[in-house]
Scaffold this motif. Structure first.
Motif, mmCIF file in Angstrom:
data_model
loop_
_atom_site.group_PDB
_atom_site.id
_atom_site.type_symbol
_atom_site.label_atom_id
_atom_site.label_comp_id
_atom_site.label_asym_id
_atom_site.label_seq_id
_atom_site.Cartn_x
_atom_site.Cartn_y
_atom_site.Cartn_z
ATOM 1 N N THR A 278 0.849 -1.189 0.000
ATOM 2 C CA THR A 278 0.000 0.000 0.000
ATOM 3 C C THR A 278 0.881 1.235 0.000
ATOM 4 N N GLU A 284 -5.843 5.204 3.117
ATOM 5 C CA GLU A 284 -5.696 4.096 2.170
ATOM 6 C C GLU A 284 -5.039 2.887 2.833
ATOM 7 N N LYS A 288 -6.977 -0.746 3.200
ATOM 8 C CA LYS A 288 -6.446 -1.987 2.629
ATOM 9 C C LYS A 288 -6.115 -2.993 3.716
ATOM 10 N N SER A 291 -9.052 -4.779 4.940
ATOM 11 C CA SER A 291 -9.566 -5.753 3.967
ATOM 12 C C SER A 291 -8.909 -7.120 4.115
#
Length: 367
Positions: A278, A284, A288, A291
């Motif tokens: 990343t 962000e 991520k 996730s």
């Protein structure tokens, strides 16, 4: 969950300046990075083990022993200790001493290593890597678990009446993580012993990590250590952060393009789309990382790589500030949402000592 960083200890020229740090500078920078990790509220610092240039961490327990005296709260770990080429007796001795120095703030990550030439350097055959892993760990476990060890195997001389000195702190060995990128036999070994499984989770797509962790969870339950959801999982990851996403991409691109490991291959955009890397804003990185739970389930430890590819120390310390101030607090909060009560917390020495005492009380009551 535990959050932290791991280092591979590479000595790489900064592609923006051409300057390459000395080995001394890289080692002292690693100490500063670990101390900064504790300062910003991270839980774990882990160092790899390499025995060839351009890497410096050939003696992980020396570094971690030094850090034990420079930190107060940080869990000190390896990432990884080479179970194939190190003598299990020496691993057991080194980590017992380290436990005592660090008041238990120690665990160990075992792996086969991914550098082929290291095997003959230590008198081993890479073709026996998996069987070496299994046999050496069997001995390591016996050394920690038994007062007197009588043992024989294929790859080293037998032991007769051997007693480890010193014994592990509180007679509880460090928690063991078995690390692998692509080796299902390592996931099986971790499951058999009820240890943790650490998926490197750097170079491969999420579908691969999902399969490896699923195998470990399934086999953990098969061996009767608990449900699949109660298996202890750790993940690696790579990040580069700036407050503005485009600034992060622009600044990191020359480091990515020239990195010894993945430079001169897929583009930065391709790599970030296909792997856990990343590069962007704190949000962000948060999105991520959250996730990951979608395909590995609730897990216990997340480590990030932030100091490789020639990044200068100043930049790495700035990464840690952003992680500690803007990323980790949110991850702690969000990963706790919906986490089932029967999913275990990340293991610590204190919780393992308490569990051992509880087992002893139960056995005494039943006798």
């Amino acid at each position: 969950m535990q959050f932290g960083i791991f280092t591979v200890g590479d000595v790489t020229p900064d592609p923006t300046t051409g300057r390459e740090p000395t080995e001394h500078e890289r080692i002292t920078a690693t100490v500063a990075i670990a101390q900064k990790a504790e300062e910003v509220g991270l839980d774990v610092f882990a160092t790899g083990e390499h025995h060839n240039p351009p890497f410096v961490p050939s003696s992980p327990t020396t570094l971690l022993g030094f850090l034990a005296g420079r930190t107060e709260r940080l869990i000190l770990s390896t990432s990884t200790t080479l179970i194939t080429t190190n003598d299990p007796v020496k691993i057991a001795e080194d980590f017992s001493v380290l436990q005592h120095l660090a008041e238990g703030r120690v665990d160990i990550m075992l792996g086969r290593g991914n550098t082929g030439p290291v095997y003959p350097w230590f008198g081993k055959d890479i073709r026996a890597a998996v069987s070496l892993t299994v046999e050496n760990y069997e001995l390591l476990r016996a050394l920690w678990d038994s007062e007197v060890v009588d043992w024989s195997g294929k790859y080293r001389t037998p032991l007769q009446g051997f007693t480890l000195a010193p014994r592990p702190l509180d007679d509880v060995a460090p928690f063991v993580w078995h690390a692998a990128i692509r080796t299902p036999e390592v996931a099986e070994l971790a499951a058999y012993y009820g240890d943790g499984f650490f998926a490197n989770h750097i170079f491969w797509p999420s579908s691969h990590t999902e399969r490896m962790v699923a195998l470990y969870r399934q086999r953990f339950a098969h061996y009767g250590h608990g449900t699949a959801e109660q298996a202890v999982v750790g993940l690696g990851g790579q990040v580069f952060l700036r407050p503005n996403s485009q600034d992060a991409v622009t600044e990191f691109r020359p480091y990515f393009d020239n990195a010894p490991v993945y430079g001169h291959g897929p583009s930065l955009e391709e790599f970030t789309a296909q792997t856990p890397l990343t590069v962007g804003s704190p949000q962000e990185v948060i999105d991520k990382t959250l996730s990951f739970r979608d395909y590995v389930g609730d897990y216990q430890r997340q480590l990030f790589l932030v100091d490789h590819a020639g990044l200068p120390l100043k930049t790495v310390l700035e990464q840690l500030d952003l992680l500690g101030e803007e990323v980790i607090p949110v991850l702690r909060k969000e990963f706790a949402v919906g986490r089932p009560d029967d999913v275990p917390d990340a293991p610590t020495h204190a919780t393992r000592v308490a569990a051992a005492a509880q087992r002893a009380e139960t056995e005494e009551a039943q006798s």
